[in-house]
Scaffold this motif. Structure first.
Motif, short mmCIF file in Angstrom:
data_model
loop_
_atom_site.label_atom_id
_atom_site.label_comp_id
_atom_site.label_asym_id
_atom_site.label_seq_id
_atom_site.Cartn_x
_atom_site.Cartn_y
_atom_site.Cartn_z
N SER A 106 -15.36 6.90 -12.21
CA SER A 106 -14.76 8.24 -11.69
C SER A 106 -16.47 8.94 -11.23
CB SER A 106 -14.29 9.02 -12.64
OG SER A 106 -13.08 8.66 -13.21
N TRP A 214 -5.40 9.25 -2.06
CA TRP A 214 -4.81 8.46 -3.07
C TRP A 214 -4.31 6.97 -2.75
CZ3 TRP A 214 -4.83 8.40 -8.18
CH2 TRP A 214 -3.65 7.53 -8.99
N GLN A 215 -3.65 6.73 -1.56
CA GLN A 215 -3.39 5.58 -1.21
C GLN A 215 -4.59 4.47 -0.89
OE1 GLN A 215 -0.83 6.93 2.07
NE2 GLN A 215 1.20 6.46 0.97
N LEU A 217 -7.40 4.74 -2.28
CA LEU A 217 -8.03 4.63 -3.62
C LEU A 217 -7.17 3.30 -4.34
CD1 LEU A 217 -9.89 5.43 -6.12
CD2 LEU A 217 -8.34 6.73 -6.86
N VAL A 218 -6.02 3.51 -4.13
CA VAL A 218 -5.24 2.59 -5.14
C VAL A 218 -4.96 1.34 -4.35
CG1 VAL A 218 -2.86 2.04 -5.81
CG2 VAL A 218 -3.89 4.32 -6.09
N ARG A 219 -5.04 1.21 -2.86
CA ARG A 219 -4.48 -0.02 -2.19
C ARG A 219 -5.87 -0.94 -1.95
NH1 ARG A 219 0.87 1.56 1.20
NH2 ARG A 219 1.93 2.30 -0.75
N THR A 221 -9.68 0.75 -2.46
CA THR A 221 -10.84 0.68 -3.37
C THR A 221 -10.71 -0.03 -4.70
OG1 THR A 221 -11.39 3.06 -2.57
CG2 THR A 221 -12.56 2.22 -4.37
N LEU A 222 -9.52 0.32 -5.21
CA LEU A 222 -9.41 -0.66 -6.60
C LEU A 222 -9.26 -2.02 -6.76
CD1 LEU A 222 -7.08 2.11 -8.73
CD2 LEU A 222 -9.49 1.50 -9.27
N THR A 226 -12.17 -4.57 -8.25
CA THR A 226 -11.91 -5.42 -9.71
C THR A 226 -12.86 -6.55 -9.97
OG1 THR A 226 -10.59 -6.97 -8.31
CG2 THR A 226 -9.28 -5.16 -9.40
N TRP A 307 -5.72 -10.02 -12.27
CA TRP A 307 -5.94 -8.78 -11.98
C TRP A 307 -7.06 -8.70 -11.22
CZ3 TRP A 307 -10.13 -5.58 -13.52
CH2 TRP A 307 -10.95 -6.30 -14.82
#
Length: 313
Positions: A106, A214-215, A217-219, A221-222, A226, A307
């Protein structure tokens, strides 16, 4: 067979006559030599540790180590032993590792923004990494003292009886976790490096497709972070099982303020080996802790396929 031997001999002679090749080989060996020496010492000390774990010996004794078989292991692994209790307490910090990673990630997201004061923000976040554990604990003890700034703030917002951070074990544990949470900020450097390694083309394509923050970040960046998060997880779990310095300074073994209910496995190993003058039990405890770390590392490596995404295509 004779031709092959002659060919190898001629190659060796040509190598010996070539100053450039000799210098290149010597330079390579000089660079490798420290690592080779370190590995040899590491292997030797581990073998000596295993040997010591099956003996009864004292640092101040002039007698040679006395073989005792599995006695040391039986003592530290029996139900209710101090070492097993230490392992249980250490597990708390291991389970806290994902929280630390989330905090550092974060902060890295904030530090990756091109805003004014970005450099200062990164420096402040990295301060715990260059500050000694003794200094951190001293500052934290002051902040969480009975009349310290933390309790002063809690009283100012209406909490008449704030927690007794430095006297009750449970609240000491909470204060240590808060300290570890703040100390997780230096992990921001690793996470920040991972963020900056993500190709900008992905984000440009996401903007064209109309993806919101948000999209993205989730799809994007994250998934692409990993591998970095997995690297932090492996190192974090290994480091958490070896938690020593902060607990040692906070629990103050050997003093009137010692709190054995905070001792981790590493602190207990130190106590066995030096405070109690039982290096055999200390060696046995260290080996068991090493095996525990090995098991958790293998589990992490085995589960990464579920993951961790290494495909950037």
């Amino acid at each position: 067979m004779t031709k092959r031997t002659t060919s190898k001999s001629s190659q060796l002679l040509r190598w010996l006559r070539s100053p450039n090749q000799r210098e290149e080989a010597l330079t390579g060996w000089l660079f490798v030599l420290p690592a080779v020496i370190g590995f040899i010492i590491f292997v030797y000390l581990n073998f000596r540790g295993v040997e010591l774990s099956f003996t009864n010996w004292s640092w101040i004794s002039r007698r040679p180590p006395e073989p005792v078989g599995w006695t040391n292991y039986q003592a530290i692994l029996q139900p209710g032993s101090d070492f097993l209790k230490g392992l249980g307490r250490t597990l708390i910090y291991v389970l806290f590792v994902p929280v630390s990673i989330a905090i550092s990630f974060s902060i890295a997201l904030l530090a990756n923004q091109a805003v004014k004061g970005q450099t200062l923000f990164r420096v402040v976040c990295y301060l715990p990494a260059v500050t000694g554990a003794g200094v951190l604990v001293a500052v934290w003890t002051f902040l969480f003292s009975v009349d310290g700034p933390v309790n002063g703030f809690l009283r100012s917002i209406g909490i008449a009886n704030p927690p007794r951070w430095n006297t009750l074990t449970e609240w000491k544990q909470v204060a240590i976790l808060l300290l570890l949470a703040w100390g997780a900020a230096p992990g921001m450097i690793i996470a920040l490096a991972g963020l900056q390694a993500i190709p900008k083309d992905y984000y440009d394509a996401a903007k064209v497709d109309g993806a919101n923050a948000w999209q993205t970040l989730v799809r994007i960046t994250l998934p692409l972070m990993t591998p970095t998060l997995f690297f932090q997880l492996v190192l974090g779990v290994i480091g958490a099982w070896q938690t020593f310095d902060i607990i040692y300074f906070w629990a103050t073994p050997g003093t009137q303020n010692a709190d054995v209910n905070l001792w981790t496995a590493s602190v207990q190993i130190y106590q066995y080996a030096f405070a109690y003058n039982k290096p055999g039990m200390g060696a046995a405890s260290a080996i068991v802790l090493g095996l525990v770390i090995l098991v958790f590392t293998i589990i992490n490596l085995a589960t990464q396929r579920r993951w961790v995404n290494y495909d950037l295509s």
